[in-house]
Scaffold this active site. Sequence first.
Site, mmCIF file in Angstrom:
data_model
loop_
_atom_site.group_PDB
_atom_site.id
_atom_site.type_symbol
_atom_site.label_atom_id
_atom_site.label_comp_id
_atom_site.label_asym_id
_atom_site.label_seq_id
_atom_site.Cartn_x
_atom_site.Cartn_y
_atom_site.Cartn_z
ATOM 1 N N ASP A 1 0.881 -1.162 0.000
ATOM 2 C CA ASP A 1 0.000 0.000 0.000
ATOM 3 C C ASP A 1 0.925 1.219 0.000
ATOM 4 O O ASP A 1 2.098 1.129 0.386
ATOM 5 C CB ASP A 1 -0.965 -0.004 1.193
ATOM 6 C CG ASP A 1 -2.159 0.925 0.919
ATOM 7 O OD1 ASP A 1 -2.067 1.768 -0.004
ATOM 8 O OD2 ASP A 1 -3.182 0.829 1.619
HETATM 9 C C1 BGC Z 1 -4.911 3.417 -0.162
HETATM 10 C C2 BGC Z 1 -4.990 2.414 -1.306
HETATM 11 C C3 BGC Z 1 -4.794 3.137 -2.606
HETATM 12 C C4 BGC Z 1 -3.449 3.837 -2.582
HETATM 13 C C5 BGC Z 1 -3.128 4.595 -3.851
HETATM 14 C C6 BGC Z 1 -3.666 4.272 -0.220
HETATM 15 O O1 BGC Z 1 -3.760 5.338 0.653
HETATM 16 O O2 BGC Z 1 -4.980 2.740 1.063
HETATM 17 O O3 BGC Z 1 -6.219 1.741 -1.276
HETATM 18 O O4 BGC Z 1 -4.908 2.240 -3.662
HETATM 19 O O5 BGC Z 1 -3.456 4.785 -1.522
HETATM 20 O O6 BGC Z 1 -3.886 5.728 -3.982
#
Ligand code: BGC
Length: 756
Positions: A237
């Site tokens: 993530d």
């Molecule tokens: C989120 C993800 C997301 C990623 C990219 C993170 O803060 O938890 O679900 O895909 O950012 O934007």
Amino acid sequence: MNKKEREKKVEALLSELTLEEKISMIHGSEFFKSPGVERLGIPPIVYSDGPMGVRNDFMPAEWKTIGTTADEVSYAPCNSAIAATWNRSLAWSSGRMLGEEARGRGKDMLLAPGINIKRNPLCGRNFEYMSEDPCLISELVVPLIEGIQESDVSACVKHFICNSQEAERYMVNVELSDRALQEIYLPGFEAAVRKAKSRAVMAAYNLIRGKHCCENKWLLNEQLRGTWKYDGLIVSDWGGNHNTKDAAESALDVEMGVKPDFDNYFMAQPLLKMVKNGEIDESFIDEKIRNILRFMLYIRMIDVEMNEVKTKGGKVIKAKAVPVEDRDRGCYATVGHMEKALETAREAVILLKNENGRLPINPKKTRKVLVIGDNANRRQANGGGSAEIKALFEITPLLGIAKAFGGNTEVKYTKGYYVPPKKTEEYNWQAESVNIEDVYQAVAQKKDTATDKKKGKALRDEAVRLAREYDEVIFVGGLDHDYDVEDHDRTDMKLPYGQDETISAVLAANPNTVIVMFAGSPVEMSKWADKAKAIIWMGYNGMEGGTALGEVITGAVNPSGKLPETLPVDFKSTPVSRFGDYPGRKLKKEESSRINAHLTQTFNEGVFVGYRYYEKYNVPVQFPFGHGLSYTSFKYSGLAVKNVEGKPVSKRKLTEGMYVVSVKVKNVGNCDGSEIVQFYVGEEVPSEENPIKELKGFDKVFLKPGEEKVVSVVLPLKAFAHYDEERSEWVMMKGKAKIYAASSSVDVRLEKTVKL
Ligand code: BGC
């Protein structure tokens, strides 16, 4: 291309890469890009959120949108809406639409779907997730991912694992029993990886059992790559890594982040240095590159050309990546996608209550409709966190209702409650999002100022006055993306903005008022639910969500959605509140020395998540799991259970069929309708440690008035087993089992006892 050929190509290309090139490929070089190697024709991987459509494009290293119209897209119903349909083919077509849009926008990986268990009604991202039930999730996530991946683009199932709260999401350590893990939290991901072959998995921010998921060897190496034999790509993530050695030596392949210092990412220069110093073996990096190249071959980003070249020392194979010319080009913002979004939205509307046939309302007989509530008139697509999108259009509930009634009816709108102006900050929340030292702040119920209260009272009084004058009154309230939002949880389940007062006052003025709750998470309704004759539940149901609502209210569409999660009375009555230490307890001194976390959240309720808890502990709920009404009614008869023929049960695998269960369902009302038939399984005499019954199969069937069909499902052996922690394996229930055919988790129509 068969496996042998693919692996040969992977090895050939890998052998061409220098250490520096390999390191460059395993971390982001832009917020949504990880590099390729031009010299060898290897393209970069282009990522994009997310679950409700392909997100707008950002500058490479600044959280500013590029600001064109070329990233306007179809707005797909959120995962909770897909789950509310309980319809596998709609899950597939939603996936197909998302995949086509992603490819159409030139993306390689869509950062979706999110399938975390809706354990806690306060979790800000519940709207992005499907359900509290692993069976429902597993059944729907497979067609959804298969649909996405039809377009030579990868899904990325997230957030692996146990990311069921936003509070302290970067630094909360989750502890849970093996049994809860096996029975509740792993099955959705297992289905995504093993059945649907999701080509990517995103590891979650939180820690599990003392280690961050993004560098957790037990989770990524043993469980995912080991037990499930996963050969796809694992991405962190964004900003989920904390340590170079752990990240490098875990099965993670690509580190992504939200900060623009890409060279300083854990798997960038710091890693290069450690490999050169001999502190980390290069073979770990090679393994990541294999996964990346295999991923590229799977989704037809590249093919590999291998040529024999003569050298002084003899012949060598020279490999080079080449683009696949007929790779799917996708398409986005198409009329076809709008139609698909509408089909799903129609089945995602849930009719919770309909006393004395209050709904539908006949538009021909209605001259004056009053629509009350901020959510009626609010566009929601461009909010919520990384699930935000730039929707081509969004039919609001008000527009949908006005369209459905048509020009012979006056449709008047009034706000009814006061919503303070939304923040319009210049900066992007994501830029600030990984300041992990910040003390976590939940989205507290906004304290109304005296002026807000005054404004609220004036709007309420106006709504009440009008409600007396109009033939029909429809209130549309609930939550919005200030509450259903990434990086924050709510502090309780109460409706914001003084809505309870408005609803109660409007219901007193016009008891026929129809209440529409528009939310991505459960809200308290106990103050007025008994008084309302009709209550509808809907959420972020996509660009045509308002159209579908209008059609249901006017009876053009018969509602057929059912709750994919329990709507509890209040937070106090939930298992998380009863057993939990939410948002987590402080670490003990001894723990702090070995666990890089702020808090520990123990899933003390074990397998008693959602309805499994409310039923076992006899706790009243507002509306139960699986509940949803129709304008017609269905009669169940002839529940039959037959053994699946074939080899002896003792020789079958847990996933192989054991019983074929069937039931006849008849539409005994006077309009077309669809029923979701739910099959639950439990012990004949429930033992203390087990839920009374659990969903193990379902199907949705469309019936004309008077029509009868047989609905049948095959229940595998595993439906009759529980995970035994002492033996570390699944063990069949003892004695006899009960199989229930039900219209909801509390509306059991027929049951049968079977010997195991
Ligand atoms: C989120 C993800 C997301 C990623 C990219 C993170 O803060 O938890 O679900 O895909 O950012 O934007």
